[in-house]
Write a protein that holds these residues in place. Structure first.
Motif, PDB file in Angstrom:
ATOM      1  N   ASP A  72       0.830  -1.202   0.000  1.00 29.24           N
ATOM      2  CA  ASP A  72       0.000   0.000   0.000  1.00 29.24           C
ATOM      3  C   ASP A  72       0.865   1.252   0.000  1.00 29.24           C
ATOM      4  OD1 ASP A  72      -2.246  -1.570   0.036  1.00 29.24           O
ATOM      5  OD2 ASP A  72      -2.693  -1.263   2.153  1.00 29.24           O
ATOM      6  N   ASN A  73       1.953   1.213   0.754  1.00 29.64           N
ATOM      7  CA  ASN A  73       2.853   2.363   0.827  1.00 29.64           C
ATOM      8  C   ASN A  73       3.518   2.604  -0.528  1.00 29.64           C
ATOM      9  OD1 ASN A  73       4.218   4.378   2.635  1.00 29.64           O
ATOM     10  ND2 ASN A  73       6.031   3.274   1.931  1.00 29.64           N
ATOM     11  N   LEU A  74       3.917   1.532  -1.197  1.00 29.71           N
ATOM     12  CA  LEU A  74       4.505   1.670  -2.529  1.00 29.71           C
ATOM     13  C   LEU A  74       3.496   2.242  -3.518  1.00 29.71           C
ATOM     14  CD1 LEU A  74       6.599  -1.574  -3.166  1.00 29.71           C
ATOM     15  CD2 LEU A  74       7.450   0.734  -2.789  1.00 29.71           C
ATOM     16  N   GLU A  75       2.276   1.746  -3.455  1.00 26.72           N
ATOM     17  CA  GLU A  75       1.243   2.208  -4.374  1.00 26.72           C
ATOM     18  C   GLU A  75       0.955   3.689  -4.175  1.00 26.72           C
ATOM     19  OE1 GLU A  75      -3.156   0.748  -5.946  1.00 26.72           O
ATOM     20  OE2 GLU A  75      -2.304  -0.071  -4.097  1.00 26.72           O
ATOM     21  N   ALA A  76       0.916   4.123  -2.922  1.00 25.69           N
ATOM     22  CA  ALA A  76       0.673   5.535  -2.639  1.00 25.69           C
ATOM     23  C   ALA A  76       1.824   6.405  -3.129  1.00 25.69           C
ATOM     24  CB  ALA A  76       0.472   5.729  -1.132  1.00 25.69           C
ATOM     25  N   ALA A  77       3.037   5.883  -3.012  1.00 28.23           N
ATOM     26  CA  ALA A  77       4.213   6.651  -3.415  1.00 28.23           C
ATOM     27  C   ALA A  77       4.330   6.765  -4.929  1.00 28.23           C
ATOM     28  CB  ALA A  77       5.475   6.011  -2.838  1.00 28.23           C
ATOM     29  N   ARG A  78       3.934   5.707  -5.652  1.00 27.56           N
ATOM     30  CA  ARG A  78       4.110   5.688  -7.107  1.00 27.56           C
ATOM     31  C   ARG A  78       2.905   6.245  -7.848  1.00 27.56           C
ATOM     32  NH1 ARG A  78       7.146  -0.195  -7.890  1.00 27.56           N
ATOM     33  NH2 ARG A  78       8.898   0.288  -6.492  1.00 27.56           N
TER      34      ARG A  78
ATOM     35  N   ASP B 234       0.718   5.841 -10.048  1.00 29.96           N
ATOM     36  CA  ASP B 234       0.151   5.201 -11.233  1.00 29.96           C
ATOM     37  C   ASP B 234       0.126   3.682 -11.137  1.00 29.96           C
ATOM     38  OD1 ASP B 234       2.816   4.626 -11.404  1.00 29.96           O
ATOM     39  OD2 ASP B 234       3.168   5.704 -13.270  1.00 29.96           O
ATOM     40  N   GLY B 235       0.733   3.141 -10.102  1.00 31.52           N
ATOM     41  CA  GLY B 235       0.712   1.697  -9.918  1.00 31.52           C
ATOM     42  C   GLY B 235       1.695   0.935 -10.780  1.00 31.52           C
ATOM     43  N   GLU B 236       2.508   1.648 -11.557  1.00 25.91           N
ATOM     44  CA  GLU B 236       3.472   0.983 -12.433  1.00 25.91           C
ATOM     45  C   GLU B 236       4.585   0.330 -11.613  1.00 25.91           C
ATOM     46  OE1 GLU B 236       3.609   0.552 -15.771  1.00 25.91           O
ATOM     47  OE2 GLU B 236       1.584   1.371 -15.883  1.00 25.91           O
ATOM     48  N   GLY B 237       4.952  -0.869 -12.031  1.00 26.79           N
ATOM     49  CA  GLY B 237       6.088  -1.529 -11.407  1.00 26.79           C
ATOM     50  C   GLY B 237       5.846  -2.049 -10.010  1.00 26.79           C
ATOM     51  N   LEU B 238       4.588  -2.194  -9.620  1.00 28.56           N
ATOM     52  CA  LEU B 238       4.296  -2.694  -8.285  1.00 28.56           C
ATOM     53  C   LEU B 238       4.558  -4.203  -8.210  1.00 28.56           C
ATOM     54  CD1 LEU B 238       0.966  -0.863  -7.383  1.00 28.56           C
ATOM     55  CD2 LEU B 238       3.202  -0.524  -6.322  1.00 28.56           C
ATOM     56  N   PRO B 239       4.845  -4.718  -7.017  1.00 28.60           N
ATOM     57  CA  PRO B 239       5.028  -6.165  -6.867  1.00 28.60           C
ATOM     58  C   PRO B 239       3.718  -6.898  -7.090  1.00 28.60           C
ATOM     59  CG  PRO B 239       5.018  -5.079  -4.723  1.00 28.60           C
ATOM     60  CD  PRO B 239       5.050  -3.999  -5.760  1.00 28.60           C
ATOM     61  N   ALA B 240       3.780  -8.227  -7.059  1.00 26.44           N
ATOM     62  CA  ALA B 240       2.608  -9.060  -7.322  1.00 26.44           C
ATOM     63  C   ALA B 240       1.445  -8.682  -6.414  1.00 26.44           C
ATOM     64  CB  ALA B 240       2.965 -10.526  -7.122  1.00 26.44           C
ATOM     65  N   PRO B 241       0.203  -8.791  -6.899  1.00 23.79           N
ATOM     66  CA  PRO B 241      -0.967  -8.485  -6.068  1.00 23.79           C
ATOM     67  C   PRO B 241      -0.996  -9.358  -4.817  1.00 23.79           C
ATOM     68  CG  PRO B 241      -1.594  -8.768  -8.365  1.00 23.79           C
ATOM     69  CD  PRO B 241      -0.173  -9.211  -8.256  1.00 23.79           C
ATOM     70  N   GLN B 242      -1.707  -8.888  -3.824  1.00 24.88           N
ATOM     71  CA  GLN B 242      -1.787  -9.632  -2.571  1.00 24.88           C
ATOM     72  C   GLN B 242      -2.422 -11.004  -2.766  1.00 24.88           C
ATOM     73  OE1 GLN B 242      -0.233  -8.411  -0.123  1.00 24.88           O
ATOM     74  NE2 GLN B 242      -1.003  -9.213   1.833  1.00 24.88           N
TER      75      GLN B 242
END
Length: 210
Positions: A156-162, A164-172
Motif C-alpha cells: 500500500d505504501n509503494l502504491e501511494a508513493a508511485r 500510477d501503480g506501475e512496477g508494483l510487486p505481485a498483487p496480494q
C-alpha cells in the motif's frame, strides 16, 4: 540459449549435499513466503534449485542496492531491529515481525549464495532471530497471517508513493495463494509441513529421507 544455460547449471544438492537438520530447515523456512519462483529452493540454505550465484548478486543489487558485505549487514540489522513493521505499527497498531523476518532470511540466503556471507556466518545470522520469532508466534499460521499483513502495508505504501501503480510487486492475492499452499496439510513438499513450528522448541535432529 538462455534456457539451455539454466538447465546446464549444477543442481544445488551437488554442491551442498548435506541434508539440513530440523532446526536448520525451520530457519530456512522463515523465508518460504518470499520464495515463490519456480527455481526457488525451500529445503537448502542456498536459495535456488540450481547454482546461480550471479542471480543472487544481481537481485541484491537491483532490489536492495546491496553490492558489498557491509551494506548487506547494515540492511539485515535494520530489518532485525525496526524494519517495515514500524510503519505498520504507526498505521495499524500492530507490528508484523514476520514480514521483516522473511525478508531478513531471504537476503541472508542470497548473500550466502553470492559470497558476501560464509555458510557459518549465515547460520549465525539466522540463529540470532530465532528467539524473537519463536517468542512472538505459536504456529506457521500466525506467522503467515503477520507476513501477509506486513506485505499489504508495504505494498500500500509503494502504491501511494508511485501513484500510477506501475512496477508494483505481485498483487496480494498471489501471495495469499502461495501462503495457502504452504499451510496446506496435504502439501508434502511444503517446508512448513516438513519442519513443524514446534520443531524449533525441541532438540535438533537429522531429518529422515523419503
Amino acid at each position: 540459449m538462455a534456457i539451455w544455460r539454466k538447465w546446464s547449471r549444477p543442481k544445488t544438492e551437488s554442491k551442498y549435499p548435506a541434508r539440513l537438520t530440523m532446526h536448520q530447515l525451520w530457519m530456512v523456512s522463515l523465508s518460504a513466503p518470499v520464495s515463490r519462483d519456480k527455481d526457488a529452493s525451500r529445503t537448502t540454505l542456498y536459495p535456488f534449485t540450481r547454482i546461480d550465484d550471479a542471480k543472487a548478486e544481481a537481485w541484491l543489487a537491483q532490489q536492495w542496492e546491496i553490492t558489498a558485505p557491509e551494506q548487506l549487514l547494515g540492511r539485515l540489522g535494520r530489518l532485525a531491529n525496526t524494519g517495515y513493521r514500524a510503519m505498520a505499527q504507526r498505521r495499524l497498531g500492530v507490528a508484523p515481525l514476520a514480514w521483516d523476518v522473511a525478508l531478513y532470511v531471504d537476503i541472508s540466503r542470497r548473500g550466502f549464495a553470492c559470497g558476501m556471507l560464509t555458510e557459518p556466518d549465515t547460520w549465525t545470522l539466522l540463529k540470532n532471530i530465532v528467539p524473537a520469532v519463536a517468542g512472538t508466534y505459536a504456529s506457521w499460521q500466525e506467522y503467515a497471517d503477520h507476513y501477509l499483513l506486513g506485505r499489504q502495508v508495504w505494498r500500500d505504501n509503494l502504491e501511494a508513493a508511485r501513484g500510477d501503480g506501475e512496477g508494483l510487486p505481485a498483487p496480494q492475492t498471489v501471495s495469499d495463494a502461495h501462503l495457502r499452499s504452504l499451510l496446506d496439510p496435504a502439501n508434502r513438499t511444503s517446508p512448513w509441513n516438513l519442519a513443524p513450528w514446534e520443531a524449533i522448541s525441541n532438540p535438533d535432529r537429522p531429518r529422515r529421507r523419503g
